[in-house]
Design a protein around this motif. Structure first.
Motif, short mmCIF file in Angstrom:
data_model
loop_
_atom_site.label_atom_id
_atom_site.label_comp_id
_atom_site.label_asym_id
_atom_site.label_seq_id
_atom_site.Cartn_x
_atom_site.Cartn_y
_atom_site.Cartn_z
N LYS A 199 4.25 6.33 -4.75
CA LYS A 199 4.24 5.44 -5.39
C LYS A 199 4.57 3.69 -4.97
O LYS A 199 3.90 2.95 -5.67
CB LYS A 199 5.02 5.23 -6.54
N GLU A 200 5.51 3.88 -3.68
CA GLU A 200 6.11 2.39 -3.25
C GLU A 200 5.06 2.35 -2.40
O GLU A 200 5.06 3.01 -1.70
CB GLU A 200 7.57 2.86 -2.79
N PRO A 201 4.80 1.05 -2.41
CA PRO A 201 3.38 0.79 -1.46
C PRO A 201 3.80 0.73 0.17
O PRO A 201 2.77 1.33 0.80
CB PRO A 201 2.91 -0.10 -1.29
N VAL A 202 5.22 0.16 0.86
CA VAL A 202 5.46 0.50 1.99
C VAL A 202 4.55 2.01 2.55
O VAL A 202 5.00 2.29 3.55
CB VAL A 202 6.50 0.24 1.98
N PHE A 203 5.51 2.89 1.62
CA PHE A 203 5.27 4.60 2.32
C PHE A 203 4.35 4.63 1.82
O PHE A 203 3.74 6.03 2.84
CB PHE A 203 6.39 5.35 0.88
N ALA A 204 2.86 4.45 0.89
CA ALA A 204 1.70 5.41 0.84
C ALA A 204 1.15 4.61 1.91
O ALA A 204 0.57 5.26 2.60
CB ALA A 204 1.85 4.77 -0.66
#
Length: 375
Positions: A199-204
């Motif tokens: 859900k966190e963009p940096v990880f997705a």
């Protein structure tokens, strides 16, 4: 190189044993479908066990998961090393090898951070990936070369497995003696909160980056040879100037990166640009430019995984095991992206627009700054 990193590097070398199941499969069965089941059972293990492996590593520790992976691999290679197994038992052993190798990948990538000196993680991980490439090549070569020795020749396709067994057992012993101060998990992990990281963009965005990278690499492995054949090279020359040159350059690029102290973000950006340039040259369909593109592509592809992986883990070291599970799960891109390329004709230069789009995404991703820096 620190002494305590050596057992981890050995574990990376042995991750390449699973890659030998592809070349070995044709020797085990002349039936194409039966032969294809061997690498399939390795691959499916990554899809099923990467995220649970990341959760397990966070709960019991990365070293323990690494030991579990080595133990599973040791048992798996012991089956053909000491028995002449029926095909169902062999597939079970190959699947167990896939599960063990999944755990090695999930634990090995983040534990390298725990055993590395400050600032050495990215280059140690690049070197480890290069050593894994050497292990893949050496394992596949050993499957063929070992039959030249009388004792092993009598074992037929099983001849390499006693060697694999000894190396796995040695790695298990060495890692068991290793003292590791591990980064602790921030929260009690579960599959659900591991997936919640997406859900966190940096990880997705990073996980999708691994997905498209692995897919692009498999496209190169599958379609370089037929593409060069359409340009007039015979099968042997096409194999040499295509996948052999690509993976040789890729391995050299990783080994060289392991000796350099360069910003991981800068190296990631340079790698993505080089990879995209190589793919554009291949798309021209002009033989000299295509071969130049293979070399540039090998150099560009070489360090995408270790740089993107290390950059992502540094964003949240306390969730390293779960992030590793998510990124290893993204290896499934190797099954899906080549299907899109195949729809465009596979072995035609224009079809390389698919991996080029993958690298276009990676170039854009490489331009993003650190979330820590933005905070």
């Amino acid at each position: 190189m620190q002494f305590k990193t050596l057992p981890i590097f050995l574990a990376f070398l042995l991750m390449g044993v699973a890659d030998a199941m592809g070349p070995l499969s044709s020797a085990v069965s002349a039936n194409p479908f039966m032969a294809a089941l061997m690498p399939f059972f390795v691959f499916i293990a990554f899809a099923l066990f990467s995220v649970p492996g990341g959760v397990l590593a966070a709960r019991i520790g990365k070293k323990k998961l690494l030991l579990l992976g080595l133990a599973l691999c040791t048992v798996a290679v012991a089956v053909p090393a000491f028995l002449n197994p029926p095909f169902p038992l062999l597939l079970a052993a190959i699947f167990l090898l896939g599960v063990g190798t999944t755990f090695l990948q999930v634990a090995g990538n983040p534990i390298m951070r725990d055993v590395s000196n400050e600032g050495d993680y990215s280059r140690n991980l690049a070197l480890a990936q290069g050593i894994k490439g050497v292990g893949s090549t050496a394992s596949a070569f050993l499957v063929t070369a070992i039959t030249g020795l009388a004792y092993f020749a009598a074992m037929g396709w099983r001849g390499a497995f006693p060697v694999f067994f000894v190396l796995m057992a040695l790695a298990l012993l060495l890692v068991s003696t290793l003292h590791v101060q591990e980064a602790q998990a921030e929260v009690p992990p579960s599959v659900a909160n591991s997936l919640a990281l997406l859900k966190e963009p940096v990880f997705a965005l990073a996980v999708f980056g691994i997905f498209v990278y692995v897919g692009a690499e498999v496209c190169m492995a599958a379609f370089l040879k037929p593409t060069l054949e359409t340009l007039g090279l015979n099968a042997k020359a096409a194999a040499l100037a295509g996948p052999s040159l690509f993976f040789g350059t890729l391995t050299v690029g990783r080994l060289v990166a392991g000796g350099l102290k360069v910003s991981a973000r800068a190296f990631f950006r340079l790698s993505a640009i080089l990879g995209l340039a190589g793919l554009v040259f291949i798309m021209t369909g002009t033989k000299p430019l295509v071969i130049l593109g293979v070399v540039l592509g090998g150099l560009g592809f070489a360090n995408i995984w270790p740089m993107l992986f290390s950059i992502t883990v540094e964003e949240r070291p306390g969730r390293a095991s779960e992030l590793s599970g998510l990124m290893c799960m993204a290896i499934s891109g190797g099954a899906l992206v080549p299907l899109a390329m195949a729809r465009l004709g596979g072995g035609r230069p224009v079809a390389f627009v698919v991996p080029a789009l993958c690298f276009g995404y990676l170039v854009i991703l490489s331009m993003k700054g650190s979330r820590k820096a933005e905070a």
